[in-house]
Write a protein that holds these residues in place. Sequence first.
Motif, short mmCIF file in Angstrom:
data_model
loop_
_atom_site.label_atom_id
_atom_site.label_comp_id
_atom_site.label_asym_id
_atom_site.label_seq_id
_atom_site.Cartn_x
_atom_site.Cartn_y
_atom_site.Cartn_z
N TYR A 111 0.83 -1.20 0.00
CA TYR A 111 0.00 0.00 0.00
C TYR A 111 0.87 1.26 0.00
O TYR A 111 0.61 2.20 -0.74
CB TYR A 111 -0.93 -0.01 1.21
CG TYR A 111 -1.71 1.27 1.37
CD1 TYR A 111 -2.81 1.54 0.56
CD2 TYR A 111 -1.34 2.21 2.32
CE1 TYR A 111 -3.52 2.72 0.70
CE2 TYR A 111 -2.04 3.40 2.46
CZ TYR A 111 -3.13 3.65 1.65
OH TYR A 111 -3.82 4.82 1.78
N LYS A 114 2.35 1.78 -3.35
CA LYS A 114 1.32 2.28 -4.25
C LYS A 114 1.12 3.77 -4.05
O LYS A 114 1.02 4.52 -5.02
CB LYS A 114 0.00 1.55 -4.00
CG LYS A 114 -1.16 2.06 -4.84
CD LYS A 114 -2.46 1.44 -4.36
CE LYS A 114 -3.65 2.03 -5.06
NZ LYS A 114 -3.94 3.39 -4.72
N THR A 120 -1.03 0.61 -9.03
CA THR A 120 -2.18 -0.16 -8.56
C THR A 120 -1.68 -1.48 -7.99
O THR A 120 -0.68 -2.02 -8.44
CB THR A 120 -3.17 -0.45 -9.71
OG1 THR A 120 -2.48 -1.15 -10.74
CG2 THR A 120 -3.77 0.82 -10.24
N ILE A 121 -2.38 -1.97 -6.99
CA ILE A 121 -2.02 -3.24 -6.37
C ILE A 121 -2.70 -4.34 -7.14
O ILE A 121 -3.82 -4.29 -7.48
CB ILE A 121 -2.42 -3.30 -4.89
CG1 ILE A 121 -1.64 -2.27 -4.10
CG2 ILE A 121 -2.18 -4.68 -4.33
CD1 ILE A 121 -1.99 -2.20 -2.64
#
Length: 121
Positions: A111, A114, A120-121
């Motif tokens: 996270y 990102k 984007t994950i």
Amino acid sequence: MINEMKEIGKGYKSMKQSEISGWLKGITIAIGIVGVVFFFLLVPILAGEMKREYPQAAFLYLPGMAYSYVIAAGCYAILYQFWTVCREIGRDNSFSKENAAALSHLVWKAYELKQENELTI
């Protein structure tokens, strides 16, 4: 219904936790080796070539290499966290507090990456 499920599963061999752990550790080692080749062989070679081809940007060589090594350190930290999860799986402790904490840490780091890179994950 249960008999049908047993029929379907007859041809499949279930893996033991230690076997799963061994496979995951092997994959982790392979990824680590690929990382060594990439970060410590390929990147320095390509950066050296870029330094020779574009002398006006040669001042970026050392910062670029430092950045590459910081990224490598992060990748290997994540691989270490995954290795601890594999070790717990091998101990037949798949759903442990340690694994939950390690996976939570990995998700949090993903996270953060990102957010930093707007990926984007």
